[in-house]
Design an enzyme around this catalytic site. Structure first.
Site, PDB file in Angstrom:
ATOM      1  N   MET A  97      21.350 -39.324  41.379  1.00 25.52           N
ATOM      2  CA  MET A  97      22.734 -39.323  41.862  1.00 25.52           C
ATOM      3  C   MET A  97      23.683 -39.855  40.795  1.00 25.52           C
ATOM      4  SD  MET A  97      22.503 -37.883  44.724  1.00 25.52           S
ATOM      5  CE  MET A  97      20.995 -37.050  44.264  1.00 25.52           C
ATOM      6  N   ASP A  98      23.193 -40.795  39.995  1.00 21.71           N
ATOM      7  CA  ASP A  98      24.001 -41.347  38.906  1.00 21.71           C
ATOM      8  C   ASP A  98      24.267 -40.267  37.852  1.00 21.71           C
ATOM      9  OD1 ASP A  98      23.551 -44.539  39.547  1.00 21.71           O
ATOM     10  OD2 ASP A  98      21.800 -43.305  39.975  1.00 21.71           O
ATOM     11  N   ASP A 158      40.786 -31.538  33.660  1.00 23.36           N
ATOM     12  CA  ASP A 158      42.089 -32.206  33.650  1.00 23.36           C
ATOM     13  C   ASP A 158      42.705 -32.214  32.250  1.00 23.36           C
ATOM     14  OD1 ASP A 158      44.243 -33.928  34.723  1.00 23.36           O
ATOM     15  OD2 ASP A 158      43.312 -35.450  33.450  1.00 23.36           O
TER      16      ASP A 158
END
Length: 156
Positions: free
Chosen positions: A109-110, A124
Protein backbone atom coordinates in the site's frame (compact mmCIF):
# COMPACT_ATOMS: atom_id res chain seq x y z
CA UNK A 1 -15.18 -0.50 17.38
CA UNK A 2 -18.07 -0.66 14.93
CA UNK A 3 -18.88 1.21 11.75
CA UNK A 4 -22.39 0.93 10.40
CA UNK A 5 -23.02 -2.06 12.66
CA UNK A 6 -19.93 -3.91 11.47
CA UNK A 7 -16.86 -4.64 13.56
CA UNK A 8 -13.84 -2.58 12.59
CA UNK A 9 -10.27 -2.99 13.82
CA UNK A 10 -6.70 -2.78 12.64
CA UNK A 11 -5.12 -6.20 12.05
CA UNK A 12 -3.01 -7.23 15.04
CA UNK A 13 0.52 -8.06 13.87
CA UNK A 14 1.98 -8.49 17.37
CA UNK A 15 2.76 -12.19 16.91
CA UNK A 16 4.36 -11.85 13.49
CA UNK A 17 8.13 -11.85 13.16
CA UNK A 18 10.04 -8.97 11.64
CA UNK A 19 11.17 -9.62 8.09
CA UNK A 20 12.55 -7.65 5.19
CA UNK A 21 9.60 -6.45 3.11
CA UNK A 22 9.87 -5.10 -0.42
CA UNK A 23 7.14 -4.04 -2.84
CA UNK A 24 7.21 -2.33 -6.20
CA UNK A 25 4.26 -0.58 -7.85
CA UNK A 26 4.17 0.83 -11.36
CA UNK A 27 1.82 2.92 -13.45
CA UNK A 28 1.60 5.14 -16.49
CA UNK A 29 0.56 8.77 -17.02
CA UNK A 30 -0.74 9.17 -20.57
CA UNK A 31 0.08 12.64 -21.90
CA UNK A 32 -0.27 14.63 -25.10
CA UNK A 33 2.79 15.48 -27.16
CA UNK A 34 2.84 18.92 -25.50
CA UNK A 35 2.75 17.33 -22.06
CA UNK A 36 5.59 14.95 -22.90
CA UNK A 37 7.63 17.87 -24.23
CA UNK A 38 6.98 19.79 -21.00
CA UNK A 39 8.28 16.83 -18.99
CA UNK A 40 11.33 16.45 -21.23
CA UNK A 41 12.16 20.16 -21.05
CA UNK A 42 12.36 20.06 -17.26
CA UNK A 43 10.04 23.06 -17.06
CA UNK A 44 6.64 22.41 -15.57
CA UNK A 45 5.03 25.78 -16.04
CA UNK A 46 5.82 29.09 -17.71
CA UNK A 47 5.95 30.64 -14.22
CA UNK A 48 8.50 28.05 -13.10
CA UNK A 49 7.25 25.38 -10.68
CA UNK A 50 10.44 23.36 -11.12
CA UNK A 51 11.47 20.15 -12.84
CA UNK A 52 8.35 17.95 -13.14
CA UNK A 53 10.21 14.67 -12.72
CA UNK A 54 12.18 15.73 -9.65
CA UNK A 55 9.14 17.25 -7.94
CA UNK A 56 7.11 14.08 -8.67
CA UNK A 57 9.87 11.90 -7.19
CA UNK A 58 9.93 13.95 -3.98
CA UNK A 59 6.12 13.79 -3.78
CA UNK A 60 6.20 9.99 -4.20
CA UNK A 61 8.74 9.59 -1.39
CA UNK A 62 6.74 11.86 0.93
CA UNK A 63 3.54 9.95 0.14
CA UNK A 64 5.18 6.62 1.01
CA UNK A 65 6.06 8.03 4.43
CA UNK A 66 2.50 9.38 4.92
CA UNK A 67 0.62 6.22 3.88
CA UNK A 68 -0.58 5.27 7.40
CA UNK A 69 -2.13 8.75 7.72
CA UNK A 70 -4.00 8.36 4.41
CA UNK A 71 -5.02 4.69 4.37
CA UNK A 72 -6.86 3.93 7.63
CA UNK A 73 -5.74 0.35 8.25
CA UNK A 74 -2.09 0.66 7.22
CA UNK A 75 0.35 0.21 10.07
CA UNK A 76 3.02 2.83 10.71
CA UNK A 77 6.19 1.00 9.72
CA UNK A 78 9.90 1.67 9.52
CA UNK A 79 10.62 2.47 5.88
CA UNK A 80 14.26 1.69 5.13
CA UNK A 81 14.34 2.75 1.48
CA UNK A 82 12.34 4.21 -1.39
CA UNK A 83 13.42 4.22 -5.04
CA UNK A 84 11.43 6.12 -7.66
CA UNK A 85 12.15 5.47 -11.33
CA UNK A 86 10.71 7.54 -14.16
CA UNK A 87 10.85 6.75 -17.87
CA UNK A 88 9.61 9.32 -20.37
CA UNK A 89 8.06 7.68 -23.43
CA UNK A 90 6.55 9.22 -26.56
CA UNK A 91 2.98 8.97 -25.23
CA UNK A 92 3.53 9.59 -21.53
CA UNK A 93 5.53 8.72 -18.45
CA UNK A 94 6.03 5.36 -16.76
CA UNK A 95 6.79 5.50 -13.05
CA UNK A 96 7.71 2.81 -10.56
CA UNK A 97 8.07 3.09 -6.80
CA UNK A 98 9.98 0.44 -4.84
CA UNK A 99 9.66 0.45 -1.04
CA UNK A 100 11.78 -1.47 1.47
CA UNK A 101 11.10 -2.04 5.14
CA UNK A 102 12.02 -4.19 8.10
CA UNK A 103 8.80 -5.06 9.83
CA UNK A 104 5.84 -7.29 10.50
CA UNK A 105 3.63 -6.17 7.64
CA UNK A 106 4.00 -5.53 3.93
CA UNK A 107 4.67 -2.32 2.02
CA UNK A 108 2.40 -2.79 -1.01
CA UNK A 109 0.00 0.00 0.00
CA UNK A 110 2.95 2.30 0.68
CA UNK A 111 4.35 1.63 -2.81
CA UNK A 112 0.93 2.17 -4.42
CA UNK A 113 0.33 5.39 -2.48
CA UNK A 114 3.74 6.75 -3.44
CA UNK A 115 3.15 5.82 -7.08
CA UNK A 116 -0.28 7.42 -7.37
CA UNK A 117 0.77 10.63 -5.62
CA UNK A 118 3.87 10.78 -7.82
CA UNK A 119 1.78 10.42 -10.99
CA UNK A 120 -0.82 12.95 -9.82
CA UNK A 121 2.00 15.40 -9.00
CA UNK A 122 3.51 14.91 -12.44
CA UNK A 123 0.09 15.61 -14.00
CA UNK A 124 -0.22 18.75 -11.88
CA UNK A 125 3.21 19.94 -12.98
CA UNK A 126 2.34 19.78 -16.70
CA UNK A 127 -1.42 20.35 -16.65
CA UNK A 128 -1.05 23.69 -18.44
CA UNK A 129 0.18 21.75 -21.48
CA UNK A 130 -2.54 19.09 -21.22
CA UNK A 131 -5.72 21.20 -21.18
CA UNK A 132 -7.79 21.55 -24.33
CA UNK A 133 -9.47 24.78 -25.48
CA UNK A 134 -12.25 24.27 -22.91
CA UNK A 135 -9.86 23.62 -20.01
CA UNK A 136 -10.54 19.87 -19.97
CA UNK A 137 -8.18 16.88 -20.05
CA UNK A 138 -9.60 14.62 -22.78
CA UNK A 139 -6.37 12.67 -23.37
CA UNK A 140 -4.63 12.72 -19.99
CA UNK A 141 -5.14 9.74 -17.70
CA UNK A 142 -3.42 7.49 -15.19
CA UNK A 143 -3.32 3.85 -16.29
CA UNK A 144 -2.04 0.42 -15.34
CA UNK A 145 -1.50 1.06 -11.64
CA UNK A 146 -0.49 -2.22 -10.04
CA UNK A 147 1.84 -3.99 -7.66
CA UNK A 148 4.43 -5.66 -9.87
CA UNK A 149 6.44 -7.36 -7.13
CA UNK A 150 6.18 -8.29 -3.47
CA UNK A 151 9.08 -9.88 -1.61
CA UNK A 152 9.37 -11.18 1.95
CA UNK A 153 12.83 -12.24 3.17
CA UNK A 154 14.16 -13.48 6.47
CA UNK A 155 16.23 -10.96 8.38
CA UNK A 156 19.84 -12.03 8.72
Amino acid sequence: MTAGGRRMSMVDVTGKKEEIRIAEASGFLRLTEDGVNAVKSGESHPQGKGDPIEVAKVAAILAVKKTPELVPHCHPIKITGVDVDVEVLEDGVKMSVRVKSEGKTGVEMDALTGLVVGLVTLWDMVKYAEKDEEGQYPHTRIENVRVVEKIIKEKE
